[in-house]
Design a protein around this motif. Structure first.
Motif, mmCIF file in Angstrom:
data_model
loop_
_atom_site.group_PDB
_atom_site.id
_atom_site.type_symbol
_atom_site.label_atom_id
_atom_site.label_comp_id
_atom_site.label_asym_id
_atom_site.label_seq_id
_atom_site.Cartn_x
_atom_site.Cartn_y
_atom_site.Cartn_z
ATOM 1 N N VAL A 37 0.836 -1.205 0.000
ATOM 2 C CA VAL A 37 0.000 0.000 0.000
ATOM 3 C C VAL A 37 0.869 1.253 0.000
ATOM 4 N N ALA A 38 1.929 1.251 0.802
ATOM 5 C CA ALA A 38 2.808 2.419 0.890
ATOM 6 C C ALA A 38 3.457 2.739 -0.458
ATOM 7 N N LYS A 39 3.769 1.714 -1.245
ATOM 8 C CA LYS A 39 4.387 1.939 -2.554
ATOM 9 C C LYS A 39 3.384 2.469 -3.579
ATOM 10 N N LEU A 40 2.142 2.032 -3.479
ATOM 11 C CA LEU A 40 1.151 2.338 -4.518
ATOM 12 C C LEU A 40 0.289 3.557 -4.209
ATOM 13 N N ASN A 41 0.354 4.044 -2.991
ATOM 14 C CA ASN A 41 -0.564 5.091 -2.548
ATOM 15 C C ASN A 41 -0.004 6.499 -2.761
ATOM 16 N N HIS A 42 0.526 6.766 -3.955
ATOM 17 C CA HIS A 42 1.077 8.099 -4.235
ATOM 18 C C HIS A 42 0.682 8.559 -5.638
ATOM 19 N N PHE A 43 -0.525 8.221 -6.061
ATOM 20 C CA PHE A 43 -0.943 8.552 -7.424
ATOM 21 C C PHE A 43 -1.169 10.053 -7.577
ATOM 22 N N GLU A 44 -0.721 10.588 -8.740
ATOM 23 C CA GLU A 44 -0.930 12.002 -9.027
ATOM 24 C C GLU A 44 -1.662 12.199 -10.357
ATOM 25 N N PRO A 86 3.368 5.275 -9.470
ATOM 26 C CA PRO A 86 3.687 4.522 -8.242
ATOM 27 C C PRO A 86 3.789 3.037 -8.570
ATOM 28 N N ALA A 87 4.843 2.386 -8.069
ATOM 29 C CA ALA A 87 5.096 1.002 -8.460
ATOM 30 C C ALA A 87 5.525 0.150 -7.275
ATOM 31 N N ALA A 119 -8.652 0.475 1.883
ATOM 32 C CA ALA A 119 -9.502 1.650 1.665
ATOM 33 C C ALA A 119 -8.808 2.736 0.845
ATOM 34 N N SER A 120 -7.504 2.941 1.063
ATOM 35 C CA SER A 120 -6.808 4.021 0.362
ATOM 36 C C SER A 120 -6.560 3.714 -1.110
ATOM 37 N N LEU A 121 -6.654 2.435 -1.514
ATOM 38 C CA LEU A 121 -6.409 2.070 -2.912
ATOM 39 C C LEU A 121 -7.676 1.719 -3.679
ATOM 40 N N LEU A 122 -8.801 1.629 -2.995
ATOM 41 C CA LEU A 122 -10.049 1.260 -3.676
ATOM 42 C C LEU A 122 -10.445 2.230 -4.799
ATOM 43 N N PRO A 123 -10.089 3.523 -4.733
ATOM 44 C CA PRO A 123 -10.501 4.430 -5.816
ATOM 45 C C PRO A 123 -9.675 4.308 -7.095
ATOM 46 N N TYR A 124 -8.724 3.364 -7.177
ATOM 47 C CA TYR A 124 -7.782 3.354 -8.292
ATOM 48 C C TYR A 124 -7.838 2.071 -9.120
ATOM 49 N N THR A 125 -7.327 2.187 -10.354
ATOM 50 C CA THR A 125 -7.108 1.022 -11.198
ATOM 51 C C THR A 125 -5.612 0.744 -11.244
ATOM 52 N N PHE A 126 -5.269 -0.484 -11.635
ATOM 53 C CA PHE A 126 -3.873 -0.915 -11.563
ATOM 54 C C PHE A 126 -3.462 -1.650 -12.835
ATOM 55 N N LEU A 127 -2.160 -1.623 -13.089
ATOM 56 C CA LEU A 127 -1.589 -2.301 -14.245
ATOM 57 C C LEU A 127 -0.534 -3.286 -13.769
#
Length: 220
Positions: A37-44, A86-87, A119-127
């Motif tokens: 989560v810490a790695k992926l939770n920095h989307f801009e 974020p990766a 909860a912090s990543l639910l609003p996002y899509t991922f690749l």
């Protein structure tokens, strides 16, 4: 002094035996959900990326023999915009030359699934991005294998862990975008990547049904 020297040698030998007895996989603990989560939770910002067009581009470049190819160290990235996302990078173990995930990596895939429903990543899509280190196989074969492995991870997340298919896409980049460009044959280049790709569109508000009109009271 000689007796002390023999004792130290004996201790060193015993430690070496103890370390050798520990399985290689046990020396590296799987990531925790919070690590991911810490790695992926920095989307801009979402990249200007056409995944449907990128897949054939990867295959075309991988199978084309360019006379003036600069070689793996200097080969340009095929999707440089991905490098700004974020990766989370992780070594997923597969059976040789197959997309079959080895049991030793099941826990890591499960932790990825746990992170994606945080909860912090639910609003996002991922690749999910597959890579392969430079080896004796052709770049085309490695591009195909990397795509199959990325698809395998996506299928497990969707079918086994019930992550919404709308939230996960997959792409295999083979040797066309090394993670460690300075060392093309490094095992680091065989890692899988999970990238935070975009924000899910806000769902339109559903209007509440109008309350039925009250009938006028009957006069008595």
């Amino acid at each position: 002094m000689r007796a002390a020297g023999l004792t130290l040698q004996s201790i060193g030998f015993a430690l070496a035996l103890a370390l050798a007895a520990v399985p290689v996989g046990a020396q590296t603990a799987p990531p925790t959900r919070d690590d991911i989560v810490a790695k992926l939770n920095h989307f801009e910002t979402a990249p200007d990326l056409d995944l449907a067009a990128l897949k054939p581009q990867v295959m075309e470049r991988a199978k084309t023999r360019i006379k003036n190819d600069p070689g793996p160290v200097n080969r340009p990235l095929i999707a440089p915009d991905l490098a700004s996302l974020p990766a989370f990078n992780t070594p997923i173990q597969f059976d040789d030359d197959t997309p079959i995930i080895q049991p030793s990596s099941y826990q890591t895939v499960g932790r990825i699934a746990d992170a994606l429903v945080h909860a912090s990543l639910l609003p996002y899509t991922f690749l999910i991005v597959g890579h392969v280190e430079s080896n004796s196989k052709t770049r085309e074969a490695n591009a195909i294998l990397s795509q199959r492995r990325a698809d395998a991870i996506r299928d497990v997340l969707v079918n086994t862990f019930k992550i919404s298919a709308k939230r996960i896409q997959s792409i295999g980049l083979g040797e066309e975008q090394f993670l460690d460009r300075a060392r093309p044959t490094s095992a680091a280049n065989g890692q899988m990547q999970i990238l935070t790709l975009a924000k899910l569109p806000d769902e339109p508000a559903v209007p509440k049904p109008a309350a039925p009109a009250k009938k006028p009271a009957k006069k008595r």
